[in-house]
Design an enzyme around this catalytic site. Structure first.
Site, PDB file in Angstrom:
ATOM      1  N   GLY A  60       0.774  -1.239   0.000  1.00 50.30           N
ATOM      2  CA  GLY A  60       0.000   0.000   0.000  1.00 50.30           C
ATOM      3  C   GLY A  60       0.804   1.287   0.000  1.00 50.30           C
ATOM      4  O   GLY A  60       0.233   2.368   0.133  1.00 50.30           O
ATOM      5  N   TRP A  62       2.335   2.937  -2.425  1.00 54.79           N
ATOM      6  CA  TRP A  62       1.969   3.862  -3.514  1.00 54.79           C
ATOM      7  C   TRP A  62       0.590   4.469  -3.257  1.00 54.79           C
ATOM      8  O   TRP A  62       0.367   5.644  -3.533  1.00 54.79           O
ATOM      9  CB  TRP A  62       1.970   3.128  -4.866  1.00 54.79           C
ATOM     10  CG  TRP A  62       3.332   3.032  -5.484  1.00 54.79           C
ATOM     11  CD1 TRP A  62       4.525   2.940  -4.821  1.00 54.79           C
ATOM     12  CD2 TRP A  62       3.642   3.045  -6.879  1.00 54.79           C
ATOM     13  NE1 TRP A  62       5.560   2.882  -5.734  1.00 54.79           N
ATOM     14  CE2 TRP A  62       5.049   2.936  -6.991  1.00 54.79           C
ATOM     15  CE3 TRP A  62       2.878   3.115  -8.037  1.00 54.79           C
ATOM     16  CZ2 TRP A  62       5.699   2.913  -8.230  1.00 54.79           C
ATOM     17  CZ3 TRP A  62       3.527   3.097  -9.269  1.00 54.79           C
ATOM     18  CH2 TRP A  62       4.919   3.000  -9.358  1.00 54.79           C
ATOM     19  N   ASP A 119       3.060  -0.773 -10.118  1.00 54.31           N
ATOM     20  CA  ASP A 119       4.400  -1.133  -9.640  1.00 54.31           C
ATOM     21  C   ASP A 119       4.498  -2.660  -9.638  1.00 54.31           C
ATOM     22  O   ASP A 119       5.276  -3.242  -8.902  1.00 54.31           O
ATOM     23  CB  ASP A 119       4.525  -0.578  -8.208  1.00 54.31           C
ATOM     24  CG  ASP A 119       5.928  -0.589  -7.684  1.00 54.31           C
ATOM     25  OD1 ASP A 119       6.867  -0.565  -8.493  1.00 54.31           O
ATOM     26  OD2 ASP A 119       6.086  -0.610  -6.445  1.00 54.31           O
ATOM     27  N   LYS A 159       6.079   0.244 -13.867  1.00 57.29           N
ATOM     28  CA  LYS A 159       7.410  -0.360 -13.760  1.00 57.29           C
ATOM     29  C   LYS A 159       7.715  -1.227 -14.979  1.00 57.29           C
ATOM     30  O   LYS A 159       6.824  -1.874 -15.518  1.00 57.29           O
ATOM     31  CB  LYS A 159       7.455  -1.235 -12.513  1.00 57.29           C
ATOM     32  CG  LYS A 159       8.799  -1.863 -12.369  1.00 57.29           C
ATOM     33  CD  LYS A 159       9.111  -2.698 -11.191  1.00 57.29           C
ATOM     34  CE  LYS A 159       8.175  -3.231 -10.218  1.00 57.29           C
ATOM     35  NZ  LYS A 159       8.703  -3.047  -8.867  1.00 57.29           N
TER      36      LYS A 159
HETATM   37  C1  LIG Z   1       6.221  -4.588  -5.808  1.00 61.06           C
HETATM   38  S1  LIG Z   1       4.623  -4.983  -5.241  1.00 61.06           S
HETATM   39  C2  LIG Z   1       3.826  -3.425  -5.207  1.00 61.06           C
HETATM   40  C3  LIG Z   1       4.265  -2.517  -4.073  1.00 61.06           C
HETATM   41  C4  LIG Z   1       3.357  -1.300  -3.929  1.00 61.06           C
HETATM   42  N1  LIG Z   1       3.491  -0.408  -5.066  1.00 61.06           N
HETATM   43  C5  LIG Z   1       3.674  -0.531  -2.674  1.00 61.06           C
HETATM   44  O1  LIG Z   1       4.246   0.559  -2.762  1.00 61.06           O
HETATM   45  O2  LIG Z   1       3.315  -1.000  -1.596  1.00 61.06           O
HETATM   46  C6  LIG Z   1       3.902  -5.746  -6.642  1.00 61.06           C
HETATM   47  C7  LIG Z   1       2.501  -6.278  -6.422  1.00 61.06           C
HETATM   48  O3  LIG Z   1       1.935  -6.614  -7.689  1.00 61.06           O
HETATM   49  C8  LIG Z   1       0.952  -7.604  -7.437  1.00 61.06           C
HETATM   50  N2  LIG Z   1       0.534  -8.261  -8.680  1.00 61.06           N
HETATM   51  C9  LIG Z   1       1.303  -9.003  -9.530  1.00 61.06           C
HETATM   52  N3  LIG Z   1       0.540  -9.489 -10.538  1.00 61.06           N
HETATM   53  C10 LIG Z   1      -0.733  -9.027 -10.332  1.00 61.06           C
HETATM   54  C11 LIG Z   1      -1.970  -9.192 -11.036  1.00 61.06           C
HETATM   55  N4  LIG Z   1      -2.041  -9.948 -12.148  1.00 61.06           N
HETATM   56  N5  LIG Z   1      -3.095  -8.577 -10.546  1.00 61.06           N
HETATM   57  C12 LIG Z   1      -3.012  -7.832  -9.410  1.00 61.06           C
HETATM   58  N6  LIG Z   1      -1.862  -7.660  -8.691  1.00 61.06           N
HETATM   59  C13 LIG Z   1      -0.746  -8.250  -9.153  1.00 61.06           C
HETATM   60  C14 LIG Z   1       1.639  -8.538  -6.461  1.00 61.06           C
HETATM   61  O4  LIG Z   1       0.690  -9.305  -5.732  1.00 61.06           O
HETATM   62  C15 LIG Z   1       2.424  -7.555  -5.576  1.00 61.06           C
HETATM   63  O5  LIG Z   1       1.749  -7.298  -4.364  1.00 61.06           O
END
Ligand SMILES: C[S@@+](CC[C@H](N)C(=O)[O-])C[C@H]1O[C@@H](n2cnc3c(N)ncnc32)[C@H](O)[C@@H]1O
Length: 205
Positions: A60, A62, A119, A159
């Protein structure tokens, strides 16, 4: 050789610690929050009264930054993992790749979004080339997703990796958007191929 390895490890650790410690003291849920702050300083996409979608929002960080920087805005965040409640943010636990998610996002928002940010990274396999290809495939899907949920003058922040498939993503973005830029925040690790794409203004013809 050994000395180089030790000094590289030390730099990596210091780098991690600085942003990790900052995120704890500022109450951010992730160190990634600083990347979005730097991205907004560069491109200035956060404004009052806007509609923002945060794809892959967990835990969370972002969404927190979006909330802090966009007075009276509507924020819809989604992830495969359940995010702890965040005041002023509407969360849904969904896979953004499913067709019904697009429809649901539009239904909840009531109109198209001004900012679509992602992200997201694919789950790592240990094989850097494969991870880069899989994450860049997600980026291409985010660009595709934007056609359904983003206003014509909207912005995508997403990203991607400067590895394999980078040029393919760049070409796709240039085909769909009037303005395409790339930016690697200082808070993104130097040794990582991670960077961010900023796309603005959907090409309508
Ligand atoms: C690097 S983290 C994001 C961190 C977030 N921006 C933060 O600042 O807290 C990447 C997230 O992308 C999610 N994700 C990956 N593929 C996804 C999809 N197909 N649908 C929804 N979320 C996805 C993962 O579950 C993960 O929690």
């Amino acid at each position: 050789m050994k000395k180089n390895k030790i000094s590289k490890d030390w730099i990596i650790k210091q780098h991690r610690d600085q942003y990790f410690k900052n995120s704890k003291s500022h109450g951010y849920r992730s160190r990634s929050a600083y990347k979005l702050i730097e991205l907004d300083n560069k491109f200035k996409f956060f404004k009052k009264n806007k509609i923002i979608v945060d794809l892959g929002c967990y835990p969370g960080g972002w969404s927190q930054v979006a909330k802090e920087n966009t007075d009276k805005s509507k924020i819809l965040s989604l992830d495969l993992k359940k995010m702890d409640k965040l005041q002023g943010v509407h969360f849904i636990c969904r896979d953004f790749q499913k067709d019904e998610t697009k429809k649901e996002v539009l239904k909840i928002l009531g109109e198209k979004a001004d900012v679509l940010m992602s992200d997201m990274a694919a789950n790592t396999t240990g094989n850097k080339s494969l991870d880069s290809i899989r994450t860049n495939a997600l980026t291409q899907q985010v660009i595709d997703f934007s056609r359904f949920v983003l206003k014509d003058d909207g912005v995508v922040i997403c990203k991607l990796f400067t590895g394999q498939d980078f040029l393919e993503v760049k070409d796709l973005a240039k085909k769909k958007f009037k303005k395409v830029d790339f930016f690697k925040p200082k808070s993104s690790k130097d040794f990582s191929k991670e960077t961010y794409i900023h796309c603005k203004g959907i090409k309508t013809l």
